[in-house]
Every structure is written in C-alpha cells, then in structure tokens.
Design a protein around this motif. Structure first.
Motif, short mmCIF file in Angstrom:
data_model
loop_
_atom_site.label_atom_id
_atom_site.label_comp_id
_atom_site.label_asym_id
_atom_site.label_seq_id
_atom_site.Cartn_x
_atom_site.Cartn_y
_atom_site.Cartn_z
N PRO A 3 0.77 -0.77 0.18
CA PRO A 3 -0.26 -0.40 -0.19
C PRO A 3 1.10 1.47 0.03
O PRO A 3 1.66 1.72 0.39
N ASP A 4 -0.09 2.25 -0.55
CA ASP A 4 1.13 3.62 -0.39
C ASP A 4 0.20 4.53 -0.02
O ASP A 4 0.44 5.96 -0.64
N ASP A 5 -0.47 4.12 0.89
CA ASP A 5 -1.80 5.08 1.97
C ASP A 5 -1.30 5.49 3.29
O ASP A 5 -2.52 5.80 4.15
N LEU A 6 -0.47 4.25 3.71
CA LEU A 6 -0.84 4.11 4.70
C LEU A 6 -0.24 5.73 5.51
O LEU A 6 -0.29 5.83 6.81
N MET A 7 0.88 6.42 5.45
CA MET A 7 1.29 7.67 6.22
C MET A 7 0.54 8.94 5.60
O MET A 7 -0.02 8.74 3.68
N MET A 8 0.55 10.14 6.41
CA MET A 8 -0.24 11.45 5.71
C MET A 8 0.66 11.56 4.91
O MET A 8 1.35 11.93 4.29
N ARG A 9 -0.79 12.33 3.81
CA ARG A 9 -0.65 13.33 2.75
C ARG A 9 -0.43 14.67 3.81
O ARG A 9 -0.79 15.16 4.42
N ASP A 10 -0.45 15.97 2.59
CA ASP A 10 0.43 16.81 3.05
C ASP A 10 -0.87 18.26 3.80
O ASP A 10 -1.41 18.62 4.82
N ASP A 11 -2.25 17.40 3.01
CA ASP A 11 -3.65 17.88 3.68
C ASP A 11 -3.65 17.18 4.86
O ASP A 11 -4.73 18.16 5.69
N GLN A 12 -3.82 15.88 5.25
CA GLN A 12 -3.94 15.30 6.39
C GLN A 12 -2.94 16.24 7.42
O GLN A 12 -3.12 16.29 8.76
N LEU A 13 -2.15 16.45 7.06
CA LEU A 13 -0.99 17.09 8.08
C LEU A 13 -1.53 18.43 8.34
O LEU A 13 -1.41 18.98 9.69
N LEU A 14 -2.01 19.49 7.75
CA LEU A 14 -2.89 20.86 7.27
C LEU A 14 -3.81 20.43 8.30
O LEU A 14 -4.42 21.61 9.27
N ARG A 15 -4.66 19.48 8.28
CA ARG A 15 -5.89 19.27 8.88
C ARG A 15 -5.71 19.09 10.66
O ARG A 15 -6.18 19.73 11.55
N LEU A 16 -5.05 18.73 11.04
CA LEU A 16 -4.34 18.08 12.29
C LEU A 16 -3.64 19.98 12.58
O LEU A 16 -3.93 20.54 13.74
N ARG A 17 -3.23 20.82 11.78
CA ARG A 17 -3.13 21.85 12.41
C ARG A 17 -4.02 22.82 12.63
O ARG A 17 -3.89 23.65 12.97
N ASP A 18 -4.43 22.57 11.35
CA ASP A 18 -5.66 23.70 11.23
C ASP A 18 -7.11 23.37 12.93
O ASP A 18 -7.32 23.87 13.35
N ALA A 19 -7.17 21.77 13.34
CA ALA A 19 -7.59 21.68 14.23
C ALA A 19 -6.86 21.60 15.91
O ALA A 19 -7.26 21.67 16.92
#
Length: 316
Positions: A189-205
């Motif tokens: 799989p190539d979706d185990l780790m975060m994408r940039d947008d997911q990391l930004l979502r954590l920041r924005d939360a």
C-alpha cells in the motif's frame, strides 16, 4: 478512586508529575494480524478515561510549566509518532469528541505515499499470496522459509523479520526489506502515511506538530553530521509546509543510549527546540531533562488496571 490516586501521586505545583502518553496508529477496526494494535473503539475508550482522570495539556505548555513548577494536578500530554494517515482520519475526530489535544511527531520522508520499512515487512507478510515465504538467495536468507498458513504464523513471521532488520545499517536494511517485498510477490500500500493535506488538517484543528527526522533512522548508528541533517531537515520540511515554527522533537525509536546518544540531545537543544521526548518509561518531574521526557501508555484492557498502571508510572 483512580482520579484521587492520580491526584495524590501528581499534585499541582513543584511536586507535580507529567504523564506523557505515546501512540502510533489508531486503526479504523481491529487488525487480525496484530489484535493488540490500538483501534478506534479502543482509542475512544482510552480517551474517555484520560479525559476523566487527567488535565491534558498541549505538550509545549506542559513542558514549560514543568520547568516553572506550575503544572496543574494530574497533568498529562498525548503524543503520536511517525505520521500515519489514520492519525488524521481516525484519531483526530475521537480526540476532538473528548476535547483533547495531542502532539503528532512526523517523519517527513514518508509523507505523500511513503512507507516505513517495518510496514513494508508487515504488509509483505500480510499480503503474500502463498502459504510460505522462502527467503533463500536473498539478503534475509538466514531466516530460511517462513510458514504463512495461519494468522499466527504470519504474525510470527512479521515479528521475526522486523527484529532481524531493525538494527541493520540504513542501506543494508533498505536492500534487505526490498528483497523481502519482492520475494513475497505482494502489492504494497501507498496510503499508510499522511499526505500534506492531512497534516494541515491536524494543524488547523489546533493539534501540535513535532519533528521526528526525515527517514526515522537509529540516530546512535549515524555520524553526528548525519544526525544533525536528519533532525534539522525534518524540522525545516515541516516548517515550510505548516508555515509555523516546529519546536518539539521525538527521537526515533527513542531508547536512551541504545537508539540515540547524548550528542543527539545536544544537537536538538542547539537547533532551538523547546523540548524532546523519548520512549523511556516513566513520568517527568521537577528537574527532569526537558530534552529527554519519558513517555508511557499502559497495555491493559480493563479500566482499573489501565488506571492503576498509569498511577504506578507516576512513581518512576
């Protein structure tokens, strides 16, 4: 009762203790291959207990107040290591539901489709279509043929592979893992780790983001210039993406002396971080090194045993 016990062990002020919990993944559902891995239902349960028993603080605030001797009673912080996508997709909504904050330590080299070496081995075993994995004529040939007929055998095979590869040099380990993956015949799989947008979502939360190097190496096995480059580049990568300072750090693997040495601590301090965390068990107290804060999460399933083990850790 448990809240009172924790309050007694961790009063407010100079005698306060800081409990820092460590997590990695929060799966959407239980994993048959690793049934003890934290999943959504389990994490929701743990967050309920923590919210009831502790005063959870952002890690930067907790570290500062620890140094000042001004922590509240029952102080705690929550942390995640590595940067798994399920941190944003599964863990974040649960944290928000319980009104909890957390710090996510991210190894930047795996963002946007990367995969950590241990996950490559796990997924090679999980997805191998045959009933065995023959490692003859590969760099891992010393392990021979690993039977994969049952879930238990696949679990044992994954653990043996991880144990054998963990302390190899990075180039040797990369070659070793690639050979195992190729021999397994699995599509990884190539979706185990975060994408940039997911990391930004954590920041924005309102969650905190910390450095965890670029490639998650065993720092004790690197030359000091490589240690500095891994730590500084990982921080700089995050700062460019987030548009804000990154002042917290987690040592990869995190066992003092075994996984990192005092020179790495000096580098973290020199690079301007405010605090750093390890995987040494215990709770921090007055006089603890802010650049080697301990972390611990009980493995107990039952509420009382989980709480008692946390209370016991407050004496460490």
């Amino acid at each position: 009762m448990l809240q009172s016990l924790i309050r007694w062990r961790s009063p407010a002020g100079p005698r306060a203790r800081l409990s820092t919990l460590i997590f990695h993944r929060v799966l959407s559902q239980a994993d048959p291959l690793f049934p003890h891995e934290v999943h959504a239902q389990r994490f929701d349960q743990i967050c309920g207990w923590i919210a009831r028993w502790f005063n959870v603080l952002p890690l930067d605030q907790a570290a500062r107040r620890l140094a000042e001797g001004s922590l509240p009673e029952r102080a705690a912080a929550i942390t995640f290591d590595d940067g798994y996508a399920d941190n944003a997709e599964v863990a974040l909504p649960i944290l928000q539901r319980h009104g909890l904050c957390a710090t996510f330590f991210v190894a930047t080299g795996f963002l946007n489709g990367g995969r950590m070496w241990n996950d490559s081995l796990i997924e090679s075993v999980r997805r191998c279509p045959g009933d065995g994995l023959d490692l003859g004529d590969t760099p891992a040939q010393a392990l021979g043929r690993l039977p994969l007929t049952t879930i238990a055998q696949r679990r044992e095979a994954a653990l043996r592979l991880i144990g054998a590869a963990k302390y190899l040099s990075q180039p040797e380990r990369a070659q070793w893992v690639e050979a195992v993956a190729r021999r397994s015949g699995a599509t990884l799989p190539d979706d185990l780790m975060m994408r940039d947008d997911q990391l930004l979502r954590l920041r924005d939360a309102g969650m905190q983001i910390g450095g965890h190097t670029v490639t998650h190496p065993i720092l004790a096995r690197l030359q000091l210039d490589e240690v500095r480059r891994e730590i500084a580049q990982g921080r700089d990568d995050l700062q460019r993406l987030l548009g804000q300072p990154v002042r917290l750090f987690a040592y990869p693997n995190g066992k003092p002396s075994e996984d990192y040495q005092t020179q790495a601590v000096d580098i973290v301090r020199e690079l301007g971080f405010d605090a750093a965390v390890t995987t040494a068990w215990g709770a921090a107290g007055t006089g603890s090194d802010l650049f080697q804060l301990p972390r611990f999460t009980p493995w107990d399933r039952a509420r009382v045993r989980f709480g008692l083990r946390l209370a016991w850790q407050l004496t460490k």
